[in-house]
Every structure is written in C-alpha cells, then in structure tokens.
Scaffold this motif. Structure first.
Motif, PDB file in Angstrom:
ATOM      1  N   ALA A   1     -21.484 -14.932  -6.438  1.00  0.00           N
ATOM      2  CA  ALA A   1     -20.110 -15.416  -6.271  1.00  0.00           C
ATOM      3  C   ALA A   1     -19.140 -14.250  -6.091  1.00  0.00           C
ATOM      4  O   ALA A   1     -18.268 -14.273  -5.210  1.00  0.00           O
ATOM      5  N   ALA A   2     -19.296 -13.220  -6.936  1.00  0.00           N
ATOM      6  CA  ALA A   2     -18.420 -12.053  -6.845  1.00  0.00           C
ATOM      7  C   ALA A   2     -18.628 -11.337  -5.513  1.00  0.00           C
ATOM      8  O   ALA A   2     -17.664 -10.905  -4.863  1.00  0.00           O
ATOM      9  N   ARG A   3     -19.885 -11.225  -5.097  1.00  0.00           N
ATOM     10  CA  ARG A   3     -20.180 -10.530  -3.841  1.00  0.00           C
ATOM     11  C   ARG A   3     -19.554 -11.254  -2.655  1.00  0.00           C
ATOM     12  O   ARG A   3     -19.033 -10.634  -1.734  1.00  0.00           O
ATOM     13  N   LEU A   4     -19.609 -12.589  -2.659  1.00  0.00           N
ATOM     14  CA  LEU A   4     -19.008 -13.363  -1.573  1.00  0.00           C
ATOM     15  C   LEU A   4     -17.511 -13.084  -1.482  1.00  0.00           C
ATOM     16  O   LEU A   4     -16.975 -12.856  -0.393  1.00  0.00           O
ATOM     17  N   GLY A   5     -16.833 -13.100  -2.637  1.00  0.00           N
ATOM     18  CA  GLY A   5     -15.394 -12.845  -2.648  1.00  0.00           C
ATOM     19  C   GLY A   5     -15.049 -11.437  -2.208  1.00  0.00           C
ATOM     20  O   GLY A   5     -14.080 -11.221  -1.469  1.00  0.00           O
ATOM     21  N   VAL A   6     -15.847 -10.457  -2.649  1.00  0.00           N
ATOM     22  CA  VAL A   6     -15.584  -9.052  -2.323  1.00  0.00           C
ATOM     23  C   VAL A   6     -15.788  -8.794  -0.834  1.00  0.00           C
ATOM     24  O   VAL A   6     -14.940  -8.182  -0.172  1.00  0.00           O
ATOM     25  N   VAL A   7     -16.897  -9.260  -0.282  1.00  0.00           N
ATOM     26  CA  VAL A   7     -17.270  -8.926   1.097  1.00  0.00           C
ATOM     27  C   VAL A   7     -16.436  -9.693   2.115  1.00  0.00           C
ATOM     28  O   VAL A   7     -15.961  -9.121   3.109  1.00  0.00           O
TER      29      VAL A   7
END
Length: 432
Positions: free
Chosen positions: A80-86
């Motif tokens: 979830a965090a990776r989706l938001g960051v990228v």
C-alpha cells in the motif's frame, strides 16, 4: 577486537561507510508518522476483543496465528505504501482510474461497509470503557452518546497539522502499551507456553470454537480500509517522483517505520492474549463467581452458578481481572480500552475521506464525513445499548470481526493487482 589507534582495513571501513549511507535516523524520523497512524487499526477494540477471546478460548495456542496475520499485514501495508509513493495516488484513486463504473461502485460500498463496521467497534469499546471507569454510573447508552464528542475533538486536533496529530496518536499508543503491559506484568504468564504458542503452528485439542477464533484473528488484524488509508497517508511526505533514488529511499524508510509500528502493535496484542490465556483459560463460572464474591467486586450477576467454562468479552474480561488481581487491574484495563477506541476513531475518519474522494471524486469536509459515518455507526449501536445488555453489545463486536474478514478481498485483489502492473509501477512492480 581492534587495537586503539589502528586504522580500519579498507574493506571494513567501506562497509561502515556503506551502512552509514544506507541508513539515517534523521531521514527515518522525517518519514515517521504514517506507519504509526496506520498501526492504530491493529489496536482497535475489535482487535482487543479478538485477542482476549483467543486467550480465553485457546490459551496460548493461537499466538502463531496472530504472528502470521501481523506479518501478512506488514507485507500488505508495504504494498500500500509503495503504491502511494511510486504513483502519487492512493488506492481508491487508482481504482477510480483503472476499474469500470460498476466494479468501482461495488468496491466503494464494500469499503464503506468495512469503515462503518470498524467505527461501530470503536463506539462499543468506548462505551464499555466509560461504563467500567464509572463503576456502572455511566450506562452503556450514555457511553455511546459520549463518543459523539470524538467527532469534534479530533477535528479540532486535525487543525494543528498532521505531525502534531501523529504525535498525539503516538501518545495514545504509549498509553495502550503501558496499560496492557501493566496487566501482563501483573498476571505473569508462563513464558515457555507463550513462546511455544507463538512459534509452533499447531493447536492441540482445538475444535470448531478455536477454528472460528483463528479466522476472527485474521479479520481483526488485517482490516481492508487500512490498506486504502496507508496508501494515502504516505502522500503527506514530499518526494521527487522523477528520481528513482528518492523513490527507493522513501519506500525503504516507510517500510522500516511500518515494521517498527506493527512490531509494537503486535507486542500489545500479545500482552492481551497472554493475560487472558493465563488468567481466564480453563476457569469455570462458579470459580470466578466465588473469587469476585470474596473480593467484593460487583457484577456477580455476570457469572452464573454452574461449572460451565467461563466466557469473556471486553466488559466481562475487565471485571474478571478486577476480581482476580484487584480493582486497579480493572480500571487500568478500561483506560487501555478507552485509548484503543479513541485512537482508532481518526483512522476510520481519514479512511472514509480518502475512499470517498478517490472512488467518487466527492470532496466533503472532514466534519461532514465524520458526522455521516458516525451517525450510521452510532444508530444501531445505541439501539442495542438501550434495549439489550452488554452481552449483546459484545456479541455485535464478534459479528463485526467476521464482517471485516468478508471485506478483505475487496482490498487484497486491488492492491495485489495494481502493484503488479509494470505500466503503473515501472521497476517497482511486484516480482513473481
């Protein structure tokens, strides 16, 4: 050991340099906040209810399920965090862009259902905590009405900025750690049995009741709306998305922070399971009735005079702790439950706002959003609190944990799908 004054060999010196370059406490502090805000969902009253039921019904035998669910939760929160960051978008926004109208509306309704269910658990937990702290002077329906104040209190706090709000919730997590840690130290559970239950994936002598409890643990720990929430919270940090180095760095520090936050939440959950595994597991109603009668604790009507196995919930669990370990244990337990209920209120608020904005492009004020979901959550809870007793209120809590389990696919399928798309995540897409 190196002698004083000698220079490090080049290879050793380089390894120290690489380590210093790889990790920075200052950068970790800059990224700290979203993970702890997210971890509150792992400590809401629904989780506490699941923990104590696990300890009371299966002793230490299901701790490995809690550990496994937390690890799976960490992996999903990382995605979830990776989706938001990228992407610079949270999960609901990506769903809005990628899915046709009908599946998008269905997804939105399911996530809203999960949010309302979570909000109801917070209301139930706070109402029970107020009742215990007031020695029954505040009725359950009164506690439900008091939780309406949360709407205004947290909206007021939100105006002071996200970092201050994150710090406030850090304080509430600390209160939970201290209160439930106190219960743990007071009860002094068997450490050998605790470690055995945590690392041996087996449940000797377990039946349908324990199996149902194991499923409830997963539903209580991995909450669907929390995946949507975490993908949005990471957007609060400024990141240059044109730089792969910055994206990698942000992903790294968000993952470290999430690991620390979920480790702390796991410890608090273990405290609760262990307390009830040691103090309640295997006890009968008449045994606890006699103990409460001898110590002068009220609520003797909760324990019928029979030899059936004791059944506990958030309310009865606090009374049992008070009977066995003294009134201080009861009130400290209630403070922990209150902190759990209060802290998870804002988690649902933020989740609801991000989900509504992402799926429907509706930008409501936080006040309107909280007022709507809290009204929907309070209405059935208030009716049960007025016309039924605490047993039915905590029975509703069990049902809501099952509801959360049923909503999981509506978060798992989107997050696994989108973080695996190279067209969306480029080199940060999931591997095989």
């Amino acid at each position: 050991m190196r002698e004083k004054g000698l220079r490090l060999p080049l290879s050793e010196s380089q390894s120290y340099y690489d380590l210093l370059m790889w990790f920075s406490f200052r950068k970790l502090w800059a990224f700290t906040g979203p993970g702890f805000l997210m971890s509150i969902a792992y400590l809401d009253p629904g989780n506490i209810e699941s923990d104590l039921q696990s300890g009371a019904k299966a002793g230490f035998k299901l701790l490995w399920v809690l550990l496994g669910a937390t690890i799976i939760g960490l992996l999903l929160q990382r995605l979830a965090a990776r989706l938001g960051v990228v992407t610079g978008m949270h999960l609901a926004e990506v769903c809005n862009r990628q899915y046709p109208t009908v599946p998008r509306i269905v997804l939105w309704l399911m996530v809203e259902l999960a949010i309302i269910g979570s909000d109801m658990q917070e209301v139930i937990g706070c109402a029970i905590a107020f009742n215990l702290l007031s020695s029954g002077r505040i009725p359950l329906w009164g506690g439900v009405l008091i939780t309406i104040i949360d709407t205004f209190v947290f909206l007021f706090l939100d105006k002071y900025g996200l970092r201050k709000l994150e710090a406030f919730f850090g304080v509430l997590i600390t209160i939970m750690a201290i209160t439930f840690g106190y219960e743990y130290v007071t009860v002094r559970p068997d450490q050998g049995e605790l470690l055995k239950g945590m690392f041996m994936p087996y449940c000797e002598g377990c039946g349908p009741v324990q199996l149902e409890q194991a499923v409830g643990i997963v539903g209580a720990v991995i909450m669907p709306h929390n995946i949507y929430l975490h993908s949005a919270l990471v957007k609060s940090r400024q990141i240059d998305r044109s730089s792969k180095k910055e994206l990698k760095e942000a992903n790294k520090y968000f993952f470290i922070e999430s690991t620390i936050a979920l480790f702390l939440s796991f410890l608090i959950n273990v405290f609760v399971v262990a307390v009830f595994a040691e103090a309640v597991y295997g006890r009968t109603n008449i045994e606890v009735h006699d103990i409460c009668n001898a110590t002068g604790i009220l609520h003797l009507d909760l324990f019928p005079l029979n030899n059936e196995t004791l059944q506990v919930d958030i309310y009865k669990g606090g009374v049992v702790l008070g009977c066995i370990f003294g009134p201080a244990a009861l009130y400290i337990w209630a403070v922990g439950i209150l902190a759990a209920g209060q802290s998870s209120t804002m988690t649902g608020t933020y989740s609801g706002q991000f989900v509504m904005e992402g799926f429907l492009n509706l930008r409501w004020s936080r006040f309107s959003r909280v007022l709507l979901t809290r009204s929907i959550a309070i209405t059935p809870t208030l009716l049960v609190a007025i016309f039924q007793d605490v047993t039915h209120l905590t029975g509703m809590n069990d049902f809501l944990n099952v509801l959360q389990s049923m909503q999981l696919p509506f978060a798992l399928i989107p997050i696994l799908t989108f973080t695996s798309l190279s067209s969306l995540m480029s080199e940060f897409a999931n591997g095989l």
